[in-house]
Design a protein around this motif. Structure first.
Motif, PDB file in Angstrom:
ATOM      1  N   PRO A   2      -7.038   8.664   5.068  1.00 56.59           N
ATOM      2  CA  PRO A   2      -6.285   7.399   5.084  1.00 56.59           C
ATOM      3  C   PRO A   2      -6.944   6.342   4.202  1.00 56.59           C
ATOM      4  N   ARG A   3      -6.091   5.540   3.599  1.00 53.14           N
ATOM      5  CA  ARG A   3      -6.595   4.433   2.777  1.00 53.14           C
ATOM      6  C   ARG A   3      -6.991   3.275   3.682  1.00 53.14           C
ATOM      7  N   PRO A   4      -8.018   2.535   3.294  1.00 52.35           N
ATOM      8  CA  PRO A   4      -8.387   1.365   4.110  1.00 52.35           C
ATOM      9  C   PRO A   4      -7.306   0.286   4.017  1.00 52.35           C
TER      10      PRO A   4
END
Length: 152
Positions: A2-4
């Motif tokens: 997941p992207r921050p």
């Protein structure tokens, strides 16, 4: 993976008009220049509430929001900024504040000609007020609604 999450900031900018005059703010920040009432919406605060609060804090004028001019969305790698431009009218005839506090130095009603004599924070203020004076379309406040509101 997941992207921050990217922080997102929401700003309410309000064009308050009474006849041929616009409400402007002499800012504490930004080089103490003149601008329209504006500010960041606080966490947990609705956009419309934030818009009315910012006008009151910066100018001393309570307003009724009347419409939406435009919504701007600017995405950067490190953050996202959303600016919502509202229209509003004063709810009474009280004068703008004339004493400095933490929100602004003062506020004033000006015509477009008077605005041109003030040191402004950017050309967008004059451009925006001129567009409103020419009849820029105003969208209903119902354009902004809570998630899950019924479709009418």
């Amino acid at each position: 993976m997941p992207r921050p999450a990217v922080p997102s900031y929401y700003f309410a900018l309000v064009v308050v008009r009474r006849a041929d005059r616009f409400l402007v703010v002499h800012e504490v920040k930004h080089g103490q220049l003149w601008y329209l009432p504006a500010g960041r919406v606080e966490q947990g605060e609705a956009l419309l509430e934030g818009a009315a609060r910012e006008v009151l804090e910066e100018t001393g004028i309570p307003v009724a929001l009347t419409g939406v001019l435009r919504i701007e969305h600017t995405a950067h790698a490190e953050m996202t900024r959303v600016r919502v431009f509202f229209t509003a009218e004063p709810v009474d005839d009280r004068p703008p504040k004339s004493h400095a506090d933490e929100h602004s130095l003062e506020a004033r009603w000006v015509t477009l000609a008077e605005l041109r004599a003030l040191p402004l924070r950017g050309e967008e203020v004059e451009e925006l007020f001129a567009a409103v004076e020419r009849g820029l379309p105003v969208h209903p406040l119902s354009l902004i609604t809570s998630e899950g509101a019924p479709w009418r």
